[in-house]
Design a protein around this motif. Structure first.
Motif, PDB file in Angstrom:
ATOM      1  N   GLY A 158      17.758-126.550  46.415  1.00  0.00           N
ATOM      2  CA  GLY A 158      17.698-126.988  45.020  1.00  0.00           C
ATOM      3  C   GLY A 158      18.329-128.352  44.806  1.00  0.00           C
ATOM      4  O   GLY A 158      18.900-128.953  45.716  1.00  0.00           O
ATOM      5  N   LEU A 159      18.219-128.823  43.588  1.00  0.00           N
ATOM      6  CA  LEU A 159      18.701-130.164  43.247  1.00  0.00           C
ATOM      7  C   LEU A 159      20.188-130.137  42.929  1.00  0.00           C
ATOM      8  O   LEU A 159      20.638-129.374  42.076  1.00  0.00           O
ATOM      9  N   ASP A 160      20.939-130.982  43.614  1.00  0.00           N
ATOM     10  CA  ASP A 160      22.357-131.122  43.297  1.00  0.00           C
ATOM     11  C   ASP A 160      22.576-131.933  42.025  1.00  0.00           C
ATOM     12  O   ASP A 160      23.529-131.700  41.278  1.00  0.00           O
ATOM     13  N   PHE A 161      21.693-132.885  41.805  1.00  0.00           N
ATOM     14  CA  PHE A 161      21.862-133.831  40.688  1.00  0.00           C
ATOM     15  C   PHE A 161      20.479-134.269  40.239  1.00  0.00           C
ATOM     16  O   PHE A 161      19.649-134.675  41.059  1.00  0.00           O
ATOM     17  N   GLN A 162      20.228-134.169  38.950  1.00  0.00           N
ATOM     18  CA  GLN A 162      18.942-134.608  38.406  1.00  0.00           C
ATOM     19  C   GLN A 162      19.172-135.736  37.406  1.00  0.00           C
ATOM     20  O   GLN A 162      19.887-135.568  36.413  1.00  0.00           O
ATOM     21  N   LEU A 163      18.577-136.896  37.658  1.00  0.00           N
ATOM     22  CA  LEU A 163      18.628-138.040  36.748  1.00  0.00           C
ATOM     23  C   LEU A 163      17.379-138.020  35.884  1.00  0.00           C
ATOM     24  O   LEU A 163      16.264-137.866  36.387  1.00  0.00           O
ATOM     25  N   LEU A 164      17.563-138.188  34.568  1.00  0.00           N
ATOM     26  CA  LEU A 164      16.448-138.140  33.625  1.00  0.00           C
ATOM     27  C   LEU A 164      16.465-139.350  32.692  1.00  0.00           C
ATOM     28  O   LEU A 164      17.521-139.909  32.399  1.00  0.00           O
ATOM     29  N   HIS A 180       6.569-125.236  28.363  1.00  0.00           N
ATOM     30  CA  HIS A 180       7.340-123.984  28.318  1.00  0.00           C
ATOM     31  C   HIS A 180       8.671-124.157  29.028  1.00  0.00           C
ATOM     32  O   HIS A 180       8.786-124.926  29.991  1.00  0.00           O
ATOM     33  N   VAL A 181       9.667-123.420  28.569  1.00  0.00           N
ATOM     34  CA  VAL A 181      11.015-123.517  29.123  1.00  0.00           C
ATOM     35  C   VAL A 181      11.055-123.153  30.606  1.00  0.00           C
ATOM     36  O   VAL A 181      11.892-123.652  31.358  1.00  0.00           O
ATOM     37  N   ASN A 182      10.145-122.300  31.060  1.00  0.00           N
ATOM     38  CA  ASN A 182      10.138-121.883  32.466  1.00  0.00           C
ATOM     39  C   ASN A 182       9.061-122.577  33.283  1.00  0.00           C
ATOM     40  O   ASN A 182       8.753-122.140  34.400  1.00  0.00           O
ATOM     41  N   VAL A 220      13.642-128.555  36.440  1.00  0.00           N
ATOM     42  CA  VAL A 220      14.752-129.445  36.075  1.00  0.00           C
ATOM     43  C   VAL A 220      15.994-128.640  35.746  1.00  0.00           C
ATOM     44  O   VAL A 220      17.108-128.976  36.178  1.00  0.00           O
ATOM     45  N   LYS A 221      15.826-127.558  34.983  1.00  0.00           N
ATOM     46  CA  LYS A 221      16.983-126.767  34.537  1.00  0.00           C
ATOM     47  C   LYS A 221      17.722-126.089  35.681  1.00  0.00           C
ATOM     48  O   LYS A 221      18.888-125.684  35.525  1.00  0.00           O
ATOM     49  N   LYS A 222      17.076-125.930  36.823  1.00  0.00           N
ATOM     50  CA  LYS A 222      17.745-125.308  37.971  1.00  0.00           C
ATOM     51  C   LYS A 222      18.677-126.275  38.695  1.00  0.00           C
ATOM     52  O   LYS A 222      19.433-125.860  39.581  1.00  0.00           O
ATOM     53  N   ALA A 223      18.640-127.581  38.336  1.00  0.00           N
ATOM     54  CA  ALA A 223      19.547-128.551  38.958  1.00  0.00           C
ATOM     55  C   ALA A 223      20.989-128.204  38.617  1.00  0.00           C
ATOM     56  O   ALA A 223      21.294-127.768  37.504  1.00  0.00           O
ATOM     57  N   LYS A 224      21.886-128.412  39.588  1.00  0.00           N
ATOM     58  CA  LYS A 224      23.303-128.083  39.364  1.00  0.00           C
ATOM     59  C   LYS A 224      23.937-129.032  38.346  1.00  0.00           C
ATOM     60  O   LYS A 224      24.868-128.657  37.627  1.00  0.00           O
ATOM     61  N   ARG A 225      23.464-130.241  38.298  1.00  0.00           N
ATOM     62  CA  ARG A 225      24.019-131.261  37.392  1.00  0.00           C
ATOM     63  C   ARG A 225      22.863-132.094  36.859  1.00  0.00           C
ATOM     64  O   ARG A 225      21.968-132.500  37.621  1.00  0.00           O
ATOM     65  N   ILE A 226      22.860-132.364  35.550  1.00  0.00           N
ATOM     66  CA  ILE A 226      21.806-133.176  34.932  1.00  0.00           C
ATOM     67  C   ILE A 226      22.457-134.297  34.132  1.00  0.00           C
ATOM     68  O   ILE A 226      23.383-134.060  33.345  1.00  0.00           O
ATOM     69  N   SER A 254      15.098-130.744  24.323  1.00  0.00           N
ATOM     70  CA  SER A 254      16.056-129.862  23.652  1.00  0.00           C
ATOM     71  C   SER A 254      16.378-128.638  24.499  1.00  0.00           C
ATOM     72  O   SER A 254      17.410-127.989  24.301  1.00  0.00           O
ATOM     73  N   TYR A 255      15.513-128.309  25.463  1.00  0.00           N
ATOM     74  CA  TYR A 255      15.804-127.197  26.367  1.00  0.00           C
ATOM     75  C   TYR A 255      17.076-127.451  27.179  1.00  0.00           C
ATOM     76  O   TYR A 255      17.675-126.511  27.709  1.00  0.00           O
ATOM     77  N   LEU A 256      17.486-128.705  27.277  1.00  0.00           N
ATOM     78  CA  LEU A 256      18.701-129.027  28.025  1.00  0.00           C
ATOM     79  C   LEU A 256      19.947-128.481  27.326  1.00  0.00           C
ATOM     80  O   LEU A 256      21.022-128.429  27.931  1.00  0.00           O
ATOM     81  N   GLN A 257      19.824-128.067  26.079  1.00  0.00           N
ATOM     82  CA  GLN A 257      20.936-127.386  25.406  1.00  0.00           C
ATOM     83  C   GLN A 257      21.310-126.095  26.139  1.00  0.00           C
ATOM     84  O   GLN A 257      22.434-125.602  26.009  1.00  0.00           O
ATOM     85  N   LEU A 258      20.366-125.556  26.924  1.00  0.00           N
ATOM     86  CA  LEU A 258      20.591-124.300  27.645  1.00  0.00           C
ATOM     87  C   LEU A 258      21.266-124.529  28.995  1.00  0.00           C
ATOM     88  O   LEU A 258      21.603-123.551  29.680  1.00  0.00           O
ATOM     89  N   HIS A 259      21.447-125.799  29.379  1.00  0.00           N
ATOM     90  CA  HIS A 259      22.028-126.114  30.685  1.00  0.00           C
ATOM     91  C   HIS A 259      23.516-126.382  30.518  1.00  0.00           C
ATOM     92  O   HIS A 259      23.923-127.158  29.653  1.00  0.00           O
ATOM     93  N   SER A 260      24.329-125.774  31.351  1.00  0.00           N
ATOM     94  CA  SER A 260      25.785-125.822  31.163  1.00  0.00           C
ATOM     95  C   SER A 260      26.449-127.069  31.730  1.00  0.00           C
ATOM     96  O   SER A 260      27.639-127.284  31.498  1.00  0.00           O
ATOM     97  N   ASN A 261      25.708-127.899  32.446  1.00  0.00           N
ATOM     98  CA  ASN A 261      26.329-129.081  33.058  1.00  0.00           C
ATOM     99  C   ASN A 261      25.441-130.313  32.872  1.00  0.00           C
ATOM    100  O   ASN A 261      25.066-130.988  33.819  1.00  0.00           O
ATOM    101  N   THR A 262      25.116-130.572  31.630  1.00  0.00           N
ATOM    102  CA  THR A 262      24.274-131.721  31.277  1.00  0.00           C
ATOM    103  C   THR A 262      25.082-132.728  30.457  1.00  0.00           C
ATOM    104  O   THR A 262      25.844-132.341  29.573  1.00  0.00           O
ATOM    105  N   THR A 263      24.885-134.004  30.758  1.00  0.00           N
ATOM    106  CA  THR A 263      25.488-135.084  29.973  1.00  0.00           C
ATOM    107  C   THR A 263      24.412-136.093  29.602  1.00  0.00           C
ATOM    108  O   THR A 263      23.614-136.491  30.454  1.00  0.00           O
ATOM    109  N   PHE A 264      24.385-136.490  28.347  1.00  0.00           N
ATOM    110  CA  PHE A 264      23.562-137.616  27.919  1.00  0.00           C
ATOM    111  C   PHE A 264      24.442-138.861  27.959  1.00  0.00           C
ATOM    112  O   PHE A 264      25.501-138.889  27.320  1.00  0.00           O
TER     113      PHE A 264
END
Length: 645
Positions: A158-164, A180-182, A220-226, A254-264
């Motif tokens: 899986g992805l350790d870090f996802q840049l968006l 869809h979210v999934n 994207v949401k499965k990444a450890k860090r976004i 807005s689905y990134l609200q569900l990810h616990s380790n996301t920073t804008f």
């Protein structure tokens, strides 16, 4: 709020969003930087630390990477880190988010080309570790290929870090509204707005593919860090909706609200619509600076539909501004103060009114006749953005110079260049004109990967020059006061520009020092940190830093105008120049001289109207806003902000 490092993720972080009063509307952690460069450097260092941490454990570092203008400075910093800090990328595996479909990898518009141009060609990553969706597979292979792309990501843990980045539709990757979210890696139909935003790179929306391959939201949401990058005021609205709005498929980010380790990671412009930035009085107590008072009162007028002098105490109290009334004593006192402040921005004398008390005027009365230097990023921004003020400055006897910072050659359509080349060939009376014949042949046989030759670029540049001279002559500016700078950063023949150089700055410095202006006007668009307007402003500001100690600079004021799409917010404006209906017409005629840009505009954005229509609509709306605040009713107005360098 203090920014700290998380022990586990090395992430830029602070306490959970919404924990404190001033972030109570926010559902995604975000950090605001003063510039895109500053934020990009911070993100690149986080990636560096992750790579080094993985190296120390003998592990591979799996990065999800983005394309577009947003991550460019991150990639530039990663290249610097590799070269100057000797950080190896040989333990890095990358997966790119998306690719246009169909698209050959060697096409200059492909994300395969983009990634190699902006990153991979400059670091020591192993080619076998680079994964970019293939835009050249057959339709029959597409479904199985998308599944295999997911399998490849899973196979490396899986992805350790996802840049968006984020699109104006709220898309991340190419996950358009309705995703869809999934959702997983798949082909997708691109939204019209997304294609419009890509039209600049493709030299027209008709050339932008309608489909793409993209990682899904679930991937994207499965990444450890976004980390999501947001730069410029064009992204401000969707950033607010994503961070503060409800989770919705209509705003996929807005689905990134569900990810616990996301920073804008945002610059000031991209964060400008967040509630705590735009209307901080709605989230807590404020320090009421003069600037914030103006912003609040204008906002309150627009919210209530009242003019400034009709606001009452209840309006303030009902909308979080009771503290402001405590400072000011009453709405009556505050209203008069704000009304006078807005009224004093209006002047029919942009160069200053001679022999007048200038205490409450935006410009000085002396000297009576000023040397004025108007910088225009492209060869039409001057008349589009400030044509009425330009005309007024000339008619009031000031020594007006205009400097076109770039040639604008890439904005001339091939068919327009062929027309001029054929006229030149006919004028010579002979088909033996090898130069024009060669130019015509090059243009007619050009393919989508071609960059214009120097000869073609010269012809297109001359077309823009001729139109500019015609417009300035119409406004009665002497030819010797018209300067074509052709700044080198622009002259690449393609959309991607070269970095600013000492040569660019020297050209600007030499012109400013020669003219010794009392006033400089320049485009103040801050939307795209990599756009031509922003780069042209940057080179001007760098030049002014160098010249600041010169004696003539003590009398030099810098005024910023906006481009064709947007206007300054009313509370930001320091000077507005009203135009009569006759002056509006003169401005329109000046714009018409730029005939190559009049029909079928190459870089029109999402507004299909011609430039003169947009300009008139913007100027009319500015006048209407002033009138709604209780000021005089003018036909149109051009607005400026004074910049203190």
């Amino acid at each position: 709020m203090e920014i700290t490092q998380s022990k586990n993720s090395k992430a830029i972080t602070y306490d959970e969003p919404g924990k404190f009063e001033n972030t109570r509307f926010e559902k995604i952690h975000n950090v605001i930087f003063s510039s895109a460069k500053e934020g990009s450097v911070k993100v690149a260092k986080e990636i560096r630390d992750l790579i080094l941490d993985k190296q120390s454990k003998g592990e591979m570092c799996v990065l999800g990477l983005a394309t577009g203008s947003s991550p460019i400075k991150v990639y530039e910093e990663l290249i610097r880190i590799h070269k100057e800090e000797s950080v190896s990328f040989q333990n890095v595996i990358t997966f790119n988010l998306d690719e246009y479909y169909p698209m050959e990898p060697e096409n200059i518009h492909s994300y395969h080309y983009f990634m190699h141009e902006h990153l991979f060609n400059h670091i020591d990553i192993l080619p076998k570790n680079i994964n970019i969706p293939k835009g050249n597979i057959t339709v029959d292979e597409l479904h199985d290929y998308c599944i295999s792309y997911e399998d490849q990501i899973d196979a490396v843990g899986g992805l350790d870090f996802q840049l968006l980045g984020i699109g104006r539709t709220g898309h991340i990757g190419f996950n358009e509204p309705g995703s869809h979210v999934n959702s997983e890696t798949r082909s997708i139909l691109l939204d019209h707005i997304t294609r419009v935003d890509a039209a600049n790179s493709f030299l027209g929306i008709d050339n932008v593919p309608k489909k793409a391959i993209t990682m899904g939201i679930g991937t994207v949401k499965k990444a450890k860090r976004i980390v999501l990058l947001g730069w410029g005021d064009k992204k401000a609205s969707i950033i607010k909706e994503t961070i503060e709005g409800a989770i919705s498929s209509e705003v996929p980010a807005s689905y990134l609200q569900l990810h616990s380790n996301t920073t804008f990671v945002l610059d000031k412009e991209a964060a400008s619509e967040l509630t705590r930035i735009k209307t901080p009085w709605l989230v807590g107590s404020c320090k009421w600076t003069p600037e914030l008072k103006s912003k609040a009162v204008i906002w309150l007028c627009q919210l209530t539909g009242k003019s400034i002098l009709k606001l009452i105490d209840k309006d303030y109290n009902d909308n979080g501004m009771a503290g402001l009334l405590v400072d000011e004593g009453s709405s009556y006192n505050l209203n008069i103060k704000m009304f006078n402040k807005v009224q004093q921005t209006i002047t029919g004398w942009p160069g200053g009114k001679p022999n007048a008390d200038d205490t409450f005027r935006p410009e000085r009365s002396t000297p009576d006749k000023k040397r004025v230097l108007i910088f225009s990023p492209h060869p039409d921004d001057d008349v589009i953005s400030m044509g009425g003020t330009f005309d007024r400055l000339v008619s009031q006897g000031h020594e007006v110079h205009v400097a076109y910072q770039t040639s604008g050659n890439i904005a001339v359509a091939d068919h327009e260049a062929i027309k001029f080349a054929e006229v030149a060939l006919a004028m010579n009376g002979s088909s033996d004109d090898k130069l024009m014949s060669r130019v015509i042949e090059q243009l007619k046989t050009k393919n989508e990967n071609s960059i214009d030759s120097i000869e073609v670029r010269k012809l297109k540049g001359l077309i823009r020059r001729g139109e500019s001279i015609a417009a300035t002559r119409y406004l009665k500016v002497p030819d010797e006061n018209v300067h074509f700078l052709d700044l080198p950063f622009y002259e690449t023949g393609g959309i991607k520009k070269s970095p600013l150089s000492d040569e660019d700055i020297d050209i600007m410095c030499n012109l400013i020092e020669t003219i010794k202006p009392h006033q400089i006007y320049a485009a103040g668009d801050l939307a795209d940190p990599h756009g031509t307007h922003r780069v042209c402003l940057n080179v001007l500001l760098e030049s002014l830093k160098i010249l600041k100690s010169k004696p003539f600079m003590e009398d030099c004021w810098l005024w910023l105008y906006k481009g064709a799409w947007h206007e300054w917010d009313i509370h930001e404006i320091d000077m507005t120049v009203p135009m009569s209906p006759d002056q509006v017409l003169r401005k329109r005629k000046a714009i018409f001289f730029h005939q190559s840009q009049k029909d079928g505009i190459m870089f029109q954005g999402n507004d299909l109207r011609e430039f003169w229509m947009r300009a008139e609509d913007r100027n009319t709306k500015t006048a209407q806003k002033y009138n709604e605040l209780g000021l005089a009713d003018y036909a149109a107005m051009e607005a400026f902000v004074r910049w203190y360098y």
